[in-house]
Write a protein that holds these residues in place. Structure first.
Motif: not given
Ligand SMILES: Nc1ncnc2c1ncn2[C@@H]1O[C@H](COP(=O)(O)OP(=O)(O)OP(=O)(O)O)[C@@H](O)[C@H]1O
Ligand SMILES: Nc1ncnc2c1ncn2[C@@H]1O[C@H](COP(=O)(O)OP(=O)(O)OP(=O)(O)O)[C@@H](O)[C@H]1O
Ligand code: SF4
Ligand SMILES: [Mg+2]
Ligand SMILES: [Mg+2]
Lengths: 324, 299, 336
Positions: A252-277
């Motif tokens: 859960y912590t991992k998913a939570l940390l990955e869910a947060v969008p950051t200014v250092h991120g860019n469009k490609r990063d999103r698709s590699q995240r683990t998604r929670l359903h």
């Protein structure tokens, strides 16, 4: 000053409902906080993050004795807060104070800013009336307001200024512990920085202990020394700020940390995240299993049948997951 | 939309010089800024002067038959004419007004007192106390009020005091309900929790924190009550249940009612007086509400 | 602009939009010469502090500025080459829903509590298209499936209060998309949602833009969301756009002092936080009231780079690079 001012929370439980009403029968029990333990060393900031409805606010209110504690204990220094009776409790309240999230509903609209800050002093008869007036002026300066603004009503201040009034009120009794329930969530980012810096400065000056609840992980990372992640009424992971963000172990912590969008991120990063359903299960019918299992990307059959205990490794990193 | 207020006021607070006046002086000045409320206050003063000072200038006994019945206003030297017994209506309006106003105001105060107390405790404590108090309130609510007050008056005799008490005791339930629902709403707000963690006692929370914020709808309810108390007294006296030796506006209406078709003015005049009184009081109530609301007290 | 190539013509083009509100404290210029372009299939982010006019920009495009007290004083809004400010209320109503869909800031207040969510989506389909009740309902279920709601047939029969906040927001998106608009305006679609649920909504928006080519205006105060979702960004302050350009440029080299402040005053989440903590940069002071903006730059009282000219005149948007514009006198000085 007595040496020990740590806050120790042991196996705290707060359940709502369950009582009988005269006509409407039994209400279901909500396990809002279900066995939470942690210690905040004096002068440190302890962060609590987690899903909405995971019991963060309820934990805060229980420590403040603003909701009834079902089980467990809360101890501040040598005082067991959870065991205090009516008058003892009122007298002890000077040692722990709270700031709320909503800068608009947390100040009485019919009282002047000065009265609001002075109220705890009057109620606990701290100092003489003229000392109290001086204290209020000093508090206003301390939180960055002008003393003559005491005479204004809450609606005449901006959100950030109102949060400063809330902070001044909490500081007025010179408490050891301040419980902060999302103190900057309702503020614009520019104002948020002002309040966070103010809180850090005050902590250094006065040696305050903070329990800091927030859903903004960036803020928590910035201000907290130790962080607990809550899910459905329990702590699922706890570590110091460097370890938690560098090496999160609970899914859960991992998913939570990955869910947060950051200014250092860019469009490609999103698709590699683990998604929670899906959504978390209701706190009424709790599974006899890992509470995260229904949404966990790693869950195996064991997770659906047993409860993983919160285990601590040598470095003080606590995780409640079979695979951590 | 919600953003607009804090933004404007915030800059006000930051830039303007802050003038400090006594809270009471501020409240008074706020009240006087509401022209309707000032009109209401003037009207009420006029009515009070009329009923209490008037009799010195017009010392006719309202029970004495001074002329033929039903002489029209302004004719035969009687400003408001005479009633069905040929009694001077002007004198009856003055002396009767004293009683009506006294009963209206004190009955309203009594029901306000009971209603606020019951509603506040029910709303604040919740649980068993609330259920017990609300059952109690419902009991009073379903009682046929007129019948109940008749019983009280019959038991304790028809005096001014019993009539007032009877009216007060039967009409507090609405206040209780309004107060309770406001308390239920406000007690959940964070500033109440903040005051509690500032060591406030239950007593302080009820009367110093929640009640002031619950006032607006209670004041409205209280306004309505003054009018209905005056009318209630009229109904009682119509049934012959108020003190027959005491003149009141309600008595005038009640006793002249059979002749309403022929000589409407005998009923219309006291009716209008009641209307004016209720109007004056509700305008004042409105102004009080503003004066008590800091959001409207802009400099 | 005259050199624009045919396929580069923006889908939506807002030019010099001015919106005034009459308030007790005087006239408030809520939008002051706002210009925006958005091309088909792109995501434009709008950021700024509370009250800076983000929602008002969206409402103007939808033709929903509350009037009175508000009014579009001047400027043009054109969608697919059609001028929207001249349209009658009826025509606008047609455009809304069929060509532009909107997700509002508060999902609970924009859903009707007494109808099931399926009925509400079907209703908005039938409002703009001739479709039988069954066909509209079938479409509603499809839309719910499209926005990733589990068991859509069952959820279609649920009332708004029976759904979680995240699901309600997805229902709003389904409703806004029911008529396949070419432009979707999302006004802070994830405030009050959990980080994990917010991520689901963002994924959904991104999939949508990729799969259907819908252009999206994303209003938010979260720079992170802009970084990960948007192609272009407009930063607003006190009713004006003070910096705009491609996301990569604006976020990596912010030119306006306010944009710089906005990015640096937020504690950003990083995978390995430094042991020593720095003091956060602050933007001192607060947003001015729109009713008494002076003649100069509205940011001047809070700006550390301000100089004499800033107090006297309002800076206009100045082109800094191919895809970046900023409105600040410092930039003007530098380029001169
Ligand atoms: N007075 C109450 N009676 C019954 N249930 C309650 C009460 N207060 C809270 N709850 C329930 O307890 C659970 C925990 O709520 P809590 O407010 O502590 O969550 P939270 O972590 O603070 O969430 P958020 O991030 O949304 O503020 C929720 O399921 C909530 O619905
Ligand atoms: N009905 C109204 N009357 C007067 N002023 C209004 C009205 N509605 C909005 N405003 C003003 O218009 C300005 C822009 O408001 P808008 O709702 O667009 O802000 P926003 O950028 O969306 O803020 P937020 O982030 O809080 O949603 C605000 O300063 C607000 O005070
Ligand atoms: S124009 Fe002047 S005041 Fe405005 S942002 Fe630029 S430097 Fe600052
Ligand atoms: Mg909470
Ligand atoms: Mg908005």
């Amino acid at each position: 000053m007595s040496a020990n001012k740590d806050l120790v929370v042991k196996d705290l439980k707060v359940h709502f409902g369950g009582g009988k009403k005269l006509l409407s029968g039994r209400k279901p029990t909500v396990h809002a906080v279900d066995g939470v333990s942690f210690t905040i060393p004096a002068g440190k900031t302890f962060g609590v993050v987690g899903e909405s409805g995971s019991g963060k606010t309820t934990t805060a209110l229980a420590i403040m004795r603003l909701v009834d504690i079902t089980d467990g204990s809360v101890t501040l220094g040598d005082t067991q807060i959870s065991a205090l009776k009516k008058d003892e409790l009122r007298a002890a309240r000077s040692r722990f104070q709270i700031i709320f999230q909503d800068p608009f509903s947390s100040l009485d609209p019919r009282k002047r800013a000065g009265e609001i800050v002075r109220q705890p002093l009057d109620l606990m008869s701290i100092g003489t009336p003229s000392e109290r007036a001086a204290a209020v002026s000093e508090l206003f300066e301390q939180v960055g307001l002008r003393p003559e603004q005491q005479h204004l009503f809450p609606h005449q201040f901006s959100g950030g200024q109102r949060q400063r009034i809330g902070l001044a009120r909490a500081l007025s009794t010179r408490p050891d512990l301040i419980v902060c329930d999302e103190p900057v969530s309702a503020l614009d980012v520019a104002i948020q920085a002002q309040i966070l810096n103010l809180m850090s400065t005050l902590q250094k000056e006065l040696g305050l202990t903070y329990l800091f609840i927030s859903h903004d992980l960036g803020v928590v990372q910035h201000i907290c020394d130790e962080i607990a992640v809550m899910y459905l009424g329990q702590i699922v992971e706890q570590a110091d700020r460097v370890t938690l963000f560098k090496n999160p172990k609970h899914p859960y912590t991992k998913a939570l940390l990955e869910a947060v969008p950051t200014v250092h991120g860019n469009k490609r990063d999103r698709s590699q995240r683990t998604r929670l359903h899906g959504d978390p299960p209701s706190p009424i019918n709790l599974p006899k299993a890992c509470r995260f299992a229904s949404r966990c990307p790693r869950a195996e059959s064991r997770c659906h049948n047993d409860i993983p205990p919160l285990e601590e490794n040598d470095a003080g990193h606590k995780v409640a997951c079979f695979f951590a | 939309m919600a953003n607009s207020t804090p933004n404007h006021s915030a800059s006000d607070a930051a830039s303007d010089e802050i003038k400090v006046s006594h809270p009471f002086a501020e409240m008074v000045s706020m009240f006087f800024r509401n022209y309707a409320a000032v009109a209401g206050l003037l009207l009420l003063i006029a009515i009070i002067l009329f009923v209490f000072v008037g009799p010195y200038f017009h010392p006719t006994d309202p029970f004495e038959m001074v002329w033929a019945p039903f002489s029209k206003p302004m004719e035969e030297g009687f400003v408001l004419g005479t009633d069905y017994l040929g009694r001077d209506l002007l004198a009856a309006m003055m002396v009767g007004g004293q009683v009506s106003m006294a009963i209206g105001l004190s009955a309203a105060l009594i029901s306000l007192f009971i209603g606020v107390t019951v509603g506040a405790f029910a709303g604040y404590y919740g649980g068993f106390i609330e259920e017990a108090l609300m059952r109690f309130t419902e009991f009073f609510q379903v009682l046929p009020t007129l019948l109940f007050s008749m019983v009280i008056v019959a038991l304790f005799g028809a005096s001014l005091l019993t009539v007032t008490l009877a009216i007060g005791v039967v009409s507090w339930t609405a206040v209780a309900r309004v107060t309770r629902s406001e308390f239920l709403r406000i007690r959940e707000l964070e500033y109440v929790a903040a005051a509690r963690s500032g060591s406030a006692s239950d007593w302080y929370l009820i009367f110093k924190v929640i009640l002031p914020n619950a006032l607006p709808p209670i004041i409205v309810q209280a306004n309505l009550m003054v009018g209905s108390a005056i009318l209630f007294e009229a109904a009682l006296s119509f049934l012959g249940l108020s003190d027959p030796n005491v003149m009141s506006w309600g008595q005038v209406i009640g006793s002249n009612r059979p002749y309403i078709l022929d000589s409407g003015f005998t009923v219309a005049i006291p009716g209008f007086a009641i209307f004016l009184t209720v109007l004056a009081i509700s305008l004042i109530g409105d102004g009080l509400n503003d004066a008590l609301n800091p959001k409207l007290r802009q400099r | 602009m005259s050199s624009a190539i045919a396929n580069d013509v923006p889908l939506l083009s807002v030019k010099d939009l001015v919106v005034d509100f009459k308030t007790r404290a005087g006239n408030a210029r809520v939008l002051d010469h706002v210009s925006l372009d958005i091309k088909a299939g792109k995501i434009l982010g709008i950021v700024g502090e509370s009250g800076c006019g983000k929602s008002m920009t969206a409402l103007s495009i939808m033709g929903l500025v509350p009037n009175p007290p508000g009014k579009i004083t001047s400027g043009s809004i054109s969608l697919n080459g059609r001028e929207l400010t001249d349209l009658s209320e009826e025509q606008l109503c047609d455009v809304r829903g069929s060509e532009i869909g909107m997700i509002f800031q508060e999902p609970m207040t924009s859903l009707n509590p007494v109808f099931t969510v399926g009925e509400q989506i079907a209703e908005s389909v039938r409002l703009h298209e001739k479709a039988s009740k069954q066909a509209a309902m079938a479409r509603a279920v499809d839309m719910l499936k499209a926005v990733d709601i589990p068991e859509p047939e069952i959820r279609a029969r649920a009332y708004p209060h029976q759904l979680s906040g995240g699901m309600r927001q997805r229902v709003m998106i389904a409703m806004a998309l029911a008529c396949r608009p070419t432009l979707l305006i999302a006004d802070e679609p994830t405030t009050a949602l959990d980080a994990t649920v917010q991520a689901q909504i963002f994924d959904l928006l991104q999939d949508l833009q990729r799969d259907t080519g819908t252009a999206i205006v994303l209003i938010t105060h979260d720079m992170g969301a802009i970084a990960e979702l948007a192609d272009d960004v407009a930063v607003m302050y006190a009713g004006r756009i003070i910096e705009t350009g491609s996301v990569s440029n604006v976020l990596s080299q912010p030119q306006h002092p306010y944009t710089q402040g906005l990015i640096t005053c937020v504690p950003h989440l990083v995978p390995d936080p430094p042991i020593e903590r720095e003091v956060l940069r602050e933007i001192p002071g607060m947003v001015p009231a729109l009713t008494n903006l002076g003649a100069g730059c509205a940011f001047e009282p809070r700006c550390e780079k301000a100089f004499a000219r800033c107090k006297a005149e309002k800076p206009a948007l100045l082109q800094i690079s191919e895809s970046q514009f900023g409105a600040c006198w410092v930039l003007e000085e530098e380029s001169a």
